[in-house]
Motif scaffolding. Structure first.
Motif, PDB file in Angstrom:
ATOM      1  N   ARG A 293       2.492 -28.539  33.692  1.00 43.21           N
ATOM      2  CA  ARG A 293       3.174 -29.831  33.569  1.00 43.21           C
ATOM      3  C   ARG A 293       4.668 -29.695  33.832  1.00 43.21           C
ATOM      4  O   ARG A 293       5.275 -30.530  34.508  1.00 43.21           O
ATOM      5  CB  ARG A 293       2.922 -30.416  32.177  1.00 43.21           C
ATOM      6  CG  ARG A 293       1.546 -31.033  32.009  1.00 43.21           C
ATOM      7  CD  ARG A 293       1.456 -31.828  30.733  1.00 43.21           C
ATOM      8  NE  ARG A 293       1.574 -30.961  29.556  1.00 43.21           N
ATOM      9  CZ  ARG A 293       0.541 -30.380  28.963  1.00 43.21           C
ATOM     10  NH1 ARG A 293      -0.687 -30.553  29.433  1.00 43.21           N
ATOM     11  NH2 ARG A 293       0.724 -29.615  27.902  1.00 43.21           N
ATOM     12  N   VAL A 294       5.265 -28.626  33.299  1.00 42.71           N
ATOM     13  CA  VAL A 294       6.695 -28.407  33.539  1.00 42.71           C
ATOM     14  C   VAL A 294       6.969 -28.197  35.023  1.00 42.71           C
ATOM     15  O   VAL A 294       7.921 -28.749  35.595  1.00 42.71           O
ATOM     16  CB  VAL A 294       7.188 -27.202  32.714  1.00 42.71           C
ATOM     17  CG1 VAL A 294       8.627 -26.855  33.074  1.00 42.71           C
ATOM     18  CG2 VAL A 294       7.071 -27.493  31.225  1.00 42.71           C
ATOM     19  N   MET A 295       6.121 -27.418  35.660  1.00 42.12           N
ATOM     20  CA  MET A 295       6.301 -27.159  37.089  1.00 42.12           C
ATOM     21  C   MET A 295       6.129 -28.432  37.904  1.00 42.12           C
ATOM     22  O   MET A 295       6.891 -28.697  38.846  1.00 42.12           O
ATOM     23  CB  MET A 295       5.298 -26.091  37.535  1.00 42.12           C
ATOM     24  CG  MET A 295       5.427 -25.683  38.986  1.00 42.12           C
ATOM     25  SD  MET A 295       4.285 -24.335  39.380  1.00 42.12           S
ATOM     26  CE  MET A 295       4.558 -24.193  41.147  1.00 42.12           C
ATOM     27  N   ALA A 296       5.137 -29.251  37.560  1.00 40.82           N
ATOM     28  CA  ALA A 296       4.914 -30.500  38.289  1.00 40.82           C
ATOM     29  C   ALA A 296       6.103 -31.440  38.136  1.00 40.82           C
ATOM     30  O   ALA A 296       6.524 -32.096  39.099  1.00 40.82           O
ATOM     31  CB  ALA A 296       3.637 -31.164  37.789  1.00 40.82           C
ATOM     32  N   GLU A 297       6.670 -31.520  36.948  1.00 45.35           N
ATOM     33  CA  GLU A 297       7.823 -32.396  36.737  1.00 45.35           C
ATOM     34  C   GLU A 297       9.036 -31.917  37.526  1.00 45.35           C
ATOM     35  O   GLU A 297       9.783 -32.726  38.084  1.00 45.35           O
ATOM     36  CB  GLU A 297       8.145 -32.465  35.243  1.00 45.35           C
ATOM     37  CG  GLU A 297       7.076 -33.190  34.427  1.00 45.35           C
ATOM     38  CD  GLU A 297       7.355 -33.123  32.942  1.00 45.35           C
ATOM     39  OE1 GLU A 297       8.366 -32.470  32.567  1.00 45.35           O
ATOM     40  OE2 GLU A 297       6.585 -33.709  32.153  1.00 45.35           O
ATOM     41  N   ARG A 298       9.230 -30.615  37.588  1.00 50.42           N
ATOM     42  CA  ARG A 298      10.378 -30.100  38.345  1.00 50.42           C
ATOM     43  C   ARG A 298      10.220 -30.346  39.839  1.00 50.42           C
ATOM     44  O   ARG A 298      11.180 -30.710  40.525  1.00 50.42           O
ATOM     45  CB  ARG A 298      10.547 -28.607  38.072  1.00 50.42           C
ATOM     46  CG  ARG A 298      11.051 -28.297  36.687  1.00 50.42           C
ATOM     47  CD  ARG A 298      11.722 -26.962  36.654  1.00 50.42           C
ATOM     48  NE  ARG A 298      12.175 -26.616  35.323  1.00 50.42           N
ATOM     49  CZ  ARG A 298      12.792 -25.483  35.023  1.00 50.42           C
ATOM     50  NH1 ARG A 298      13.011 -24.584  35.975  1.00 50.42           N
ATOM     51  NH2 ARG A 298      13.187 -25.234  33.797  1.00 50.42           N
ATOM     52  N   ILE A 299       9.017 -30.133  40.339  1.00 56.04           N
ATOM     53  CA  ILE A 299       8.796 -30.358  41.770  1.00 56.04           C
ATOM     54  C   ILE A 299       8.972 -31.834  42.102  1.00 56.04           C
ATOM     55  O   ILE A 299       9.580 -32.191  43.118  1.00 56.04           O
ATOM     56  CB  ILE A 299       7.400 -29.857  42.170  1.00 56.04           C
ATOM     57  CG1 ILE A 299       7.327 -28.335  42.005  1.00 56.04           C
ATOM     58  CG2 ILE A 299       7.066 -30.249  43.591  1.00 56.04           C
ATOM     59  CD1 ILE A 299       5.953 -27.759  42.244  1.00 56.04           C
ATOM     60  N   ALA A 300       8.461 -32.718  41.250  1.00 57.18           N
ATOM     61  CA  ALA A 300       8.607 -34.150  41.502  1.00 57.18           C
ATOM     62  C   ALA A 300      10.068 -34.574  41.423  1.00 57.18           C
ATOM     63  O   ALA A 300      10.533 -35.385  42.232  1.00 57.18           O
ATOM     64  CB  ALA A 300       7.768 -34.941  40.499  1.00 57.18           C
ATOM     65  N   ALA A 301      10.810 -34.033  40.465  1.00 54.73           N
ATOM     66  CA  ALA A 301      12.226 -34.389  40.351  1.00 54.73           C
ATOM     67  C   ALA A 301      13.017 -33.934  41.565  1.00 54.73           C
ATOM     68  O   ALA A 301      14.006 -34.565  41.949  1.00 54.73           O
ATOM     69  CB  ALA A 301      12.810 -33.777  39.080  1.00 54.73           C
ATOM     70  N   HIS A 302      12.593 -32.843  42.185  1.00 51.62           N
ATOM     71  CA  HIS A 302      13.298 -32.341  43.373  1.00 51.62           C
ATOM     72  C   HIS A 302      12.901 -33.080  44.643  1.00 51.62           C
ATOM     73  O   HIS A 302      13.747 -33.332  45.511  1.00 51.62           O
ATOM     74  CB  HIS A 302      13.016 -30.848  43.542  1.00 51.62           C
ATOM     75  CG  HIS A 302      13.467 -30.301  44.861  1.00 51.62           C
ATOM     76  ND1 HIS A 302      14.788 -30.060  45.161  1.00 51.62           N
ATOM     77  CD2 HIS A 302      12.760 -29.967  45.984  1.00 51.62           C
ATOM     78  CE1 HIS A 302      14.889 -29.594  46.399  1.00 51.62           C
ATOM     79  NE2 HIS A 302      13.682 -29.531  46.917  1.00 51.62           N
ATOM     80  N   ALA A 303      11.627 -33.448  44.760  1.00 54.26           N
ATOM     81  CA  ALA A 303      11.115 -33.935  46.043  1.00 54.26           C
ATOM     82  C   ALA A 303      11.082 -35.445  46.175  1.00 54.26           C
ATOM     83  O   ALA A 303      11.049 -35.950  47.301  1.00 54.26           O
ATOM     84  CB  ALA A 303       9.701 -33.384  46.268  1.00 54.26           C
ATOM     85  N   THR A 304      11.077 -36.198  45.074  1.00 57.66           N
ATOM     86  CA  THR A 304      10.841 -37.639  45.178  1.00 57.66           C
ATOM     87  C   THR A 304      12.084 -38.508  45.300  1.00 57.66           C
ATOM     88  O   THR A 304      11.932 -39.690  45.633  1.00 57.66           O
ATOM     89  CB  THR A 304      10.037 -38.121  43.958  1.00 57.66           C
ATOM     90  OG1 THR A 304      10.734 -37.754  42.755  1.00 57.66           O
ATOM     91  CG2 THR A 304       8.652 -37.511  43.955  1.00 57.66           C
ATOM     92  N   PRO A 305      13.307 -38.054  45.034  1.00 53.72           N
ATOM     93  CA  PRO A 305      14.450 -38.977  45.148  1.00 53.72           C
ATOM     94  C   PRO A 305      14.558 -39.587  46.541  1.00 53.72           C
ATOM     95  O   PRO A 305      14.277 -38.934  47.552  1.00 53.72           O
ATOM     96  CB  PRO A 305      15.656 -38.089  44.829  1.00 53.72           C
ATOM     97  CG  PRO A 305      15.115 -37.010  43.970  1.00 53.72           C
ATOM     98  CD  PRO A 305      13.738 -36.746  44.499  1.00 53.72           C
ATOM     99  N   VAL A 306      14.969 -40.847  46.577  1.00 56.26           N
ATOM    100  CA  VAL A 306      15.138 -41.539  47.850  1.00 56.26           C
ATOM    101  C   VAL A 306      16.271 -40.879  48.626  1.00 56.26           C
ATOM    102  O   VAL A 306      17.350 -40.622  48.093  1.00 56.26           O
ATOM    103  CB  VAL A 306      15.440 -43.027  47.611  1.00 56.26           C
ATOM    104  CG1 VAL A 306      15.671 -43.750  48.929  1.00 56.26           C
ATOM    105  CG2 VAL A 306      14.306 -43.679  46.831  1.00 56.26           C
ATOM    106  N   GLY A 307      16.017 -40.589  49.893  1.00 58.67           N
ATOM    107  CA  GLY A 307      17.016 -39.950  50.731  1.00 58.67           C
ATOM    108  C   GLY A 307      17.030 -38.440  50.645  1.00 58.67           C
ATOM    109  O   GLY A 307      17.894 -37.806  51.256  1.00 58.67           O
TER     110      GLY A 307
END
Length: 314
Positions: free
Chosen positions: A131-145
Motif C-alpha cells: 500500500r505504501v509503495m502504491a501510494e508513492r507511485i501514484a503520488a509521483h505519476a498522477t499529477p497533471v503535467g
C-alpha cells in the motif's frame, strides 16, 4: 486573400511556410502570427475564417508554433474574448470547471492507486508495504503535467499502472540514472528491458511472501522519505558569520624612540608594554639593465661622431 485553412510547417525563410505537399507559400499580406498558449482565443480566430496553423514534429508528437490569420480577424476575436472574460458568468464557470477537474483528478488518483496495488499483488505479509509503495507511485505519476505514463489515455489504466511501477523501480532500485548509455539505436531500450526483468524478479519475492533482505533495494527505497519531504526537511544553510577584528590603538613613539607595535585595548599591564618593532629587511632596488648595443649600430654611431668632429674642426 487565401480562403483555405491549412496545417503547415515553418518555411525555409522568414514570412514563408511549407504546405503539406512541400510547396513554399509566402505569408499573405495583412496576416499576423497568433502565438500559442491561449486556447480560447485560438478557437475564436479559427472560427472567424481561414487560418494557417504552424506545427512542428518532435519525435512522435506535434507541437503548435502559432496560427497565421488576418490581423483584423485576430483583433476581432481578441475583443470578443476580452468581453466574454470580463463577465461574472465566465468567472463562475471557471471556478466550476476547476472544481470539476479537481474531483476528476482525485477520483483518478484513487483508481490508479488501486490498479497499482492490484498489479503489485504482494503477499499478505507485505500488504502494508504494498500500500505504501502504491501510494508513492501514484503520488509521483498522477499529477497533471507530470508527463509520465499515468497521464496518457492511449492505453488502459491497468497497463499504465504496470508501466508506472516498472519505471518507478527502474529509478529507485537500480543505477539507471547514473548509467552512461551509448547513443546507439536500440541500446537504451535494451537496457530498460533488462532492468524491467530485474524489477519483476524483485516483485516476485514479495508476492511469494519471502522475508526481505536487509539490503533489498526496494526496502531501502521505501525506507527513505518521498522526494518532496526530503526537500522540505533539508534545512536552509545560514550564511557564515564573518569575524570582526577588534579595533587597535596605535601608540605614537616619542622623538628619538623606536616605533612600537599596536596594542589591543583592554590588555593587561604586562601586555601593554611597548616592544620595539622588528625591522624588516628592505628589498633590493630593481635597477634596469641596459641591453648590449648592436655592433653595427655602434660602428655607425662612431662614424657619425667622427664626421661631426671633422666638420667642427674645419
Amino acid at each position: 486573400m487565401p480562403t483555405q485553412t491549412r496545417i503547415v510547417t515553418p518555411g525555409p525563410r522568414d514570412m514563408t511556410v511549407r504546405a503539406e505537399g512541400g510547396a513554399i507559400l509566402p505569408i499573405p499580406p495583412g496576416w499576423e502570427l497568433l502565438p500559442p498558449g491561449d486556447a480560447g482565443l485560438t478557437r475564436r480566430v479559427k472560427a472567424l475564417g481561414p487560418t494557417w496553423t504552424v506545427e512542428v514534429e518532435r519525435g512522435r508528437k506535434r507541437f503548435s508554433r502559432g496560427v497565421w490569420a488576418p490581423a483584423e480577424q485576430i483583433a476581432k476575436a481578441r475583443r470578443a474574448v476580452e468581453r466574454t472574460r470580463a463577465t461574472p458568468e465566465y468567472a463562475h464557470r471557471l471556478e466550476a470547471d476547476r472544481a470539476r477537474r479537481g474531483r476528476a483528478q482525485d477520483a483518478y488518483v484513487i483508481d490508479f492507486t488501486r490498479h497499482v496495488e492490484a498489479f503489485l499483488a504482494f503477499h499478505p505479509t507485505h500488504a502494508a508495504l504494498g500500500r505504501v509503495m502504491a501510494e508513492r507511485i501514484a503520488a509521483h505519476a498522477t499529477p497533471v503535467g507530470s508527463g509520465t505514463v499515468a497521464r496518457t489515455a492511449r492505453i488502459p489504466v491497468a497497463e499504465r499502472a504496470e508501466a508506472a511501477v516498472i519505471a518507478w523501480l527502474r529509478h529507485q532500485t537500480t543505477a539507471y540514472d547514473q548509467m552512461h548509455i551509448p547513443r546507439i539505436q536500440g541500446m537504451r531500450r535494451e537496457v530498460r528491458r533488462k532492468l524491467a526483468q530485474r524489477s519483476r524478479d524483485l516483485l516476485t519475492r514479495y508476492r511469494r511472501g519471502e522475508a526481505p533482505d536487509p539490503e533489498c533495494p526496494l526496502a531501502l527505497a521505501l525506507a527513505k522519505p518521498p522526494k518532496a519531504e526530503r526537500v522540505r526537511a533539508t534545512p536552509t544553510p545560514r550564511p557564515a558569520r564573518v569575524p570582526v577584528a577588534a579595533p587597535t590603538a596605535t601608540v605614537t613613539p616619542a622623538s628619538g624612540a623606536q616605533p612600537a607595535e599596536a596594542v589591543a585595548p583592554g590588555a593587561g599591564a604586562h601586555e601593554s608594554a611597548i616592544r620595539p618593532a622588528v625591522a624588516r629587511p628592505t628589498p633590493p632596488v630593481q635597477r634596469s639593465v641596459k641591453a648590449p648595443e648592436d655592433p653595427r649600430e655602434a660602428k655607425q654611431r662612431a662614424v657619425r661622431e667622427r664626421m661631426l668632429r671633422r666638420r667642427g674642426g674645419g
